[in-house]
Design a protein around this motif. Structure first.
Motif, short mmCIF file in Angstrom:
data_model
loop_
_atom_site.label_atom_id
_atom_site.label_comp_id
_atom_site.label_asym_id
_atom_site.label_seq_id
_atom_site.Cartn_x
_atom_site.Cartn_y
_atom_site.Cartn_z
N SER A 268 0.87 -1.19 0.00
CA SER A 268 0.00 0.00 0.00
C SER A 268 0.90 1.23 0.00
N LEU A 269 0.53 2.20 -0.79
CA LEU A 269 1.36 3.39 -0.97
C LEU A 269 0.56 4.63 -0.63
N GLY A 292 12.98 -5.78 -17.21
CA GLY A 292 13.05 -7.18 -16.80
C GLY A 292 12.89 -7.42 -15.32
N VAL A 293 12.50 -6.40 -14.57
CA VAL A 293 12.34 -6.54 -13.12
C VAL A 293 10.96 -7.14 -12.81
N THR A 294 10.95 -8.14 -11.95
CA THR A 294 9.69 -8.67 -11.43
C THR A 294 9.37 -7.93 -10.14
N LEU A 295 8.17 -7.38 -10.05
CA LEU A 295 7.74 -6.63 -8.88
C LEU A 295 6.76 -7.46 -8.06
N GLN A 296 7.00 -7.51 -6.75
CA GLN A 296 6.14 -8.33 -5.88
C GLN A 296 5.78 -7.53 -4.64
N PRO A 297 4.49 -7.33 -4.36
CA PRO A 297 4.08 -6.58 -3.16
C PRO A 297 4.48 -7.29 -1.87
N ILE A 298 4.86 -6.50 -0.87
CA ILE A 298 5.12 -7.05 0.47
C ILE A 298 4.41 -6.18 1.50
N ASP A 299 4.18 -6.76 2.66
CA ASP A 299 3.55 -6.05 3.77
C ASP A 299 4.47 -4.93 4.23
N PHE A 300 3.98 -3.69 4.12
CA PHE A 300 4.83 -2.54 4.46
C PHE A 300 4.63 -2.06 5.89
N SER A 301 3.75 -2.69 6.64
CA SER A 301 3.44 -2.18 7.98
C SER A 301 4.65 -2.16 8.91
N PRO A 302 5.57 -3.15 8.90
CA PRO A 302 6.74 -3.04 9.80
C PRO A 302 7.62 -1.85 9.45
N ARG A 304 6.59 1.03 8.16
CA ARG A 304 5.92 2.25 8.65
C ARG A 304 6.08 2.38 10.17
N LYS A 305 5.90 1.28 10.87
CA LYS A 305 5.98 1.34 12.33
C LYS A 305 7.37 1.74 12.79
N LEU A 306 8.40 1.21 12.12
CA LEU A 306 9.76 1.57 12.49
C LEU A 306 10.05 3.03 12.13
N ALA A 307 9.55 3.49 10.99
CA ALA A 307 9.77 4.88 10.58
C ALA A 307 9.24 5.85 11.62
N GLU A 308 8.11 5.50 12.24
CA GLU A 308 7.51 6.38 13.24
C GLU A 308 8.39 6.56 14.47
N GLN A 309 9.25 5.59 14.75
CA GLN A 309 10.04 5.64 15.98
C GLN A 309 11.08 6.75 15.97
N LEU A 310 11.54 7.14 14.77
CA LEU A 310 12.68 8.05 14.71
C LEU A 310 12.37 9.43 15.26
N TYR A 311 11.16 9.91 15.05
CA TYR A 311 10.80 11.25 15.53
C TYR A 311 9.70 11.23 16.59
N TYR A 312 8.96 10.13 16.68
CA TYR A 312 7.83 10.10 17.60
C TYR A 312 8.04 9.06 18.70
N ASN A 365 14.23 -7.15 7.59
CA ASN A 365 15.28 -7.87 6.87
C ASN A 365 14.82 -9.25 6.44
N ASP A 366 14.00 -9.90 7.27
CA ASP A 366 13.45 -11.19 6.86
C ASP A 366 12.53 -11.02 5.65
N ALA A 367 11.75 -9.92 5.65
CA ALA A 367 10.82 -9.68 4.54
C ALA A 367 11.57 -9.43 3.23
N LEU A 368 12.77 -8.85 3.33
CA LEU A 368 13.53 -8.54 2.12
C LEU A 368 14.37 -9.71 1.63
N ALA A 369 14.49 -10.76 2.44
CA ALA A 369 15.25 -11.93 2.02
C ALA A 369 14.61 -12.52 0.77
N GLY A 370 15.42 -12.83 -0.21
CA GLY A 370 14.89 -13.37 -1.46
C GLY A 370 14.62 -12.32 -2.51
N PHE A 371 14.64 -11.05 -2.12
CA PHE A 371 14.48 -9.95 -3.07
C PHE A 371 15.84 -9.33 -3.35
N ASP A 372 15.99 -8.77 -4.54
CA ASP A 372 17.22 -8.06 -4.87
C ASP A 372 17.19 -6.64 -4.31
#
Length: 606
Positions: A268-269, A292-302, A304-312, A365-372
């Motif tokens: 979700s964007l 030639g890139v294959t695009l595959q959606p992944i759950d972005f919620s982790p 977003r949650k981590l991004a919130e920690q930096l300032y909030y 990092n687990d979610a990105l495993a297997g992706f380039d």
């Protein structure tokens, strides 16, 4: 490129342009004094420019370096190349202010990265404006005034590395150093149509940097091309014992990217109603598919949650620590509001925040495993200066939607131009991957940039032809494979599972013979040097240095790894065969390569 009567526009040089100018007999003193004379001290992208004396001192040192190199400019990869640094990075004899005049001090030594670049021949031409104490993604929080967007002065430049991005986008210098804690090395790149390389934490040492959040700060690189950014990062990077957060590259990550990679994309964007930036991103996704890139959606919620920690959350207390001792009245009001909020958190809060960071980082990092790579918009939107005055915190937060999590999750990142919106403003994409995948991201980034017909920054100049290189990348071993390890063959997985990347198909020198070895499973060839030979088809693969030993350990007798000579004279590691195994082997040299022989065997069965 002419070295005489240069206009300021003609200084929109890449590294290759500067190198060519000096090969064409231009002299550093001539070009650099001309450049300095054309730079305006009223341009608020600069906090200070080199004085004539400072420039002359550097030119004298450059001559000393050239003398030590016995006059060979090629030994100084940045010979006479001007650059800029964000004014929270030290340069000996220059003031460091972090855009707070009351904080200013004269640096007694170069930051490690500056020293390394100068040792490579680069010339520091100036220090640049920033959001004060590197707190912001906007470029407006400075007593020197807002650095405006290089395409439209009514819009923000992005920050905090606003000045560093601006001077590169306008072609005043070919590269600059910024810093990136929450996205400050990427957002300004996206807003100004340039490249922002956000390295793995600890690759570029932070010795001599005024910290913002010391545990996650990264010195970053801006350039007009991905190739130039990569070159600068290589020269500036490396372990530094003076920096407690510096790290040695384990050399286990890929140094390139396969031709048909798989990228993750958020499921979700959010563009905050900015349909123009959204349209550029969607066009970029389609362009990736064309490449030639294959695009595959992944759950972005982790993310977003981590991004919130930096300032909030308690992480903001790191910024509070960074400005201890600075009188509150000397700090920009918006910055002061942010850093003051750090006092509300306890040590217990900080530890709980660290536990959460570790958990979310593991999920990411687990979610990105297997992706380039993961591809995201560099920023979901851009704002005018007027809009930023109305909502300085909210809109700053929006800019960090796809950047704030990066350093907390220990990711590498590369921001690249993606296109121009309907209103003419730039928009970018960012490629992210786990730590130490920087070179793999750069490899694809060069391919991406070459596929677009975009000007370099705001210069109006097209990307010059990029020269292919046959050099083996540092941190890898180039291996020639001839048989069962070829692409699509049974043992190719022994390369791909070790992050090896295919470089090219080529030929050996014309003094080899190829044999089909008896009794091998799966079938394998043997390659042997012979005065009565011919060129044999091989593939070249770059294997991460730390994985090379594992690969060699799996090679059974009579095969081994030795030195192989290629048709163009290069010497690489490659498969060789012990002579005793050739007595009962079939000579298949006439096929010219293993694939042709296997195809003939399959045809015979049919």
């Amino acid at each position: 490129m002419e070295s005489q009567s240069m206009s300021s526009a003609s200084f929109a040089f890449t590294l290759a342009d500067w190198q060519q100018a000096y090969r064409d007999t231009a002299q550093p003193a001539e070009l650099l004094h001309a450049l300095l004379a054309q730079l305006s001290r009223d341009d608020n992208a600069w906090i200070c420019l080199a004085s004539t004396a400072q420039l002359d001192a550097q030119l004298s040192n450059l001559q000393t370096l050239l003398d030590k190199a016995e006059g060979q400019q090629d030994k100084l990869p940045l010979y006479g190349v001007p650059f800029a640094i964000k004014d929270n990075i030290d340069a000996a004899g220059w003031a460091t202010t972090a855009a707070c005049p009351e904080f200013a001090y004269e640096a007694q030594a170069d930051a490690t990265v500056v020293a390394r670049l100068r040792a490579a021949g680069a010339i520091l031409i100036g220090k640049t404006n920033l959001d004060q104490f590197a707190t912001g993604l906007v470029g407006t929080r400075s007593p020197h005034g807002a650095v405006v967007n290089s395409f439209d002065p009514t819009y923000v430049s992005g920050g905090s590395s606003s000045g560093s991005a601006s001077v590169v986008a306008r072609g005043l210098v070919p590269f600059s150093l910024g810093t990136d804690t929450a996205g400050s090395g990427r957002v300004p790149a996206g807003f100004n149509n340039i490249v922002g390389l956000k390295p793995t934490k600890g690759w570029l040492p932070n010795s001599g940097l005024v910290p913002a959040c010391r545990t996650v700060d990264c010195i970053s690189v801006f350039a007009l091309t991905v190739s130039d950014a990569e070159t600068v990062a290589r020269l500036a990077g490396g372990y530094d014992a003076e920096d407690a957060y510096s790290r040695s590259n384990p050399n286990s990550a890929p140094v390139g990217m396969k031709s048909a990679p798989t990228f993750a994309v958020p499921d979700s964007l959010e563009f905050f109603g900015d349909t123009q930036t959204q349209a550029v991103f969607e066009q970029a996704l389609e362009k990736l598919r064309e490449l030639g890139v294959t695009l595959q959606p992944i759950d972005f919620s982790p993310f977003r949650k981590l991004a919130e920690q930096l300032y909030y959350g308690p992480w903001v207390a790191e910024r509070t620590v960074a400005v201890e001792g600075v009188a509150p009245e000397h700090i920009d009001p918006v910055v002061r509001g942010i850093v003051d909020s750090g006092h509300q958190y306890s040590a217990c809060d900080a530890y709980k925040a660290e536990y959460l960071r570790a958990e979310l980082s593991r999920q990411i990092n687990d979610a990105l495993a297997g992706f380039d790579a993961l591809v995201v918009p560099t920023s979901p939107t851009i704002r005018s200066l007027d809009e930023m005055r109305q909502e300085p915190v909210l809109f700053n937060s929006q800019f960090g939607t796809y950047t704030n999590f990066t350093n907390l999750a220990d990711l590498s990142a590369l921001a690249v131009p993606a296109g121009l919106r309907d209103d003419g403003l730039p928009a970018g994409i960012t490629l992210l991957a786990p730590a130490w995948h920087d070179l793999a991201l750069a490899a694809f980034g060069k391919r991406w940039q070459a596929s677009l017909e975009l000007p370099l920054g705001a210069t109006g100049r097209a990307l010059p032809p990029q020269k292919p290189t046959t050099a083996v990348l540092a941190g890898s071993v180039r291996v020639a494979v001839v048989g069962a390890h070829l692409t699509g063959m049974p043992l190719n997985f022994q390369l791909t599972t070790r992050n090896a990347v295919l470089v090219e198909q080529t030929l050996t020198s014309p003094d080899y013979r190829l044999y089909a070895l008896a009794g091998t499973v799966p079938p394998k060839p043997g390659l042997a040097r012979s005065t009565d030979g011919t060129s044999i088809i091989v593939e070249l693969w770059d294997i991460p240095l730390a994985r090379f030993g594992e690969f060699v350990a799996e090679i059974p007798a009579p095969l081994g790894i030795g030195n192989l000579t290629l048709a163009d004279g290069r010497s690489v590691k490659g498969f060789i065969c012990e002579p005793w195994a050739l007595s009962d082997a079939r000579d298949i040299t006439s096929f010219g390569g293993w694939r042709a022989f296997i195809a003939s065997q399959q045809a015979a069965k049919n």
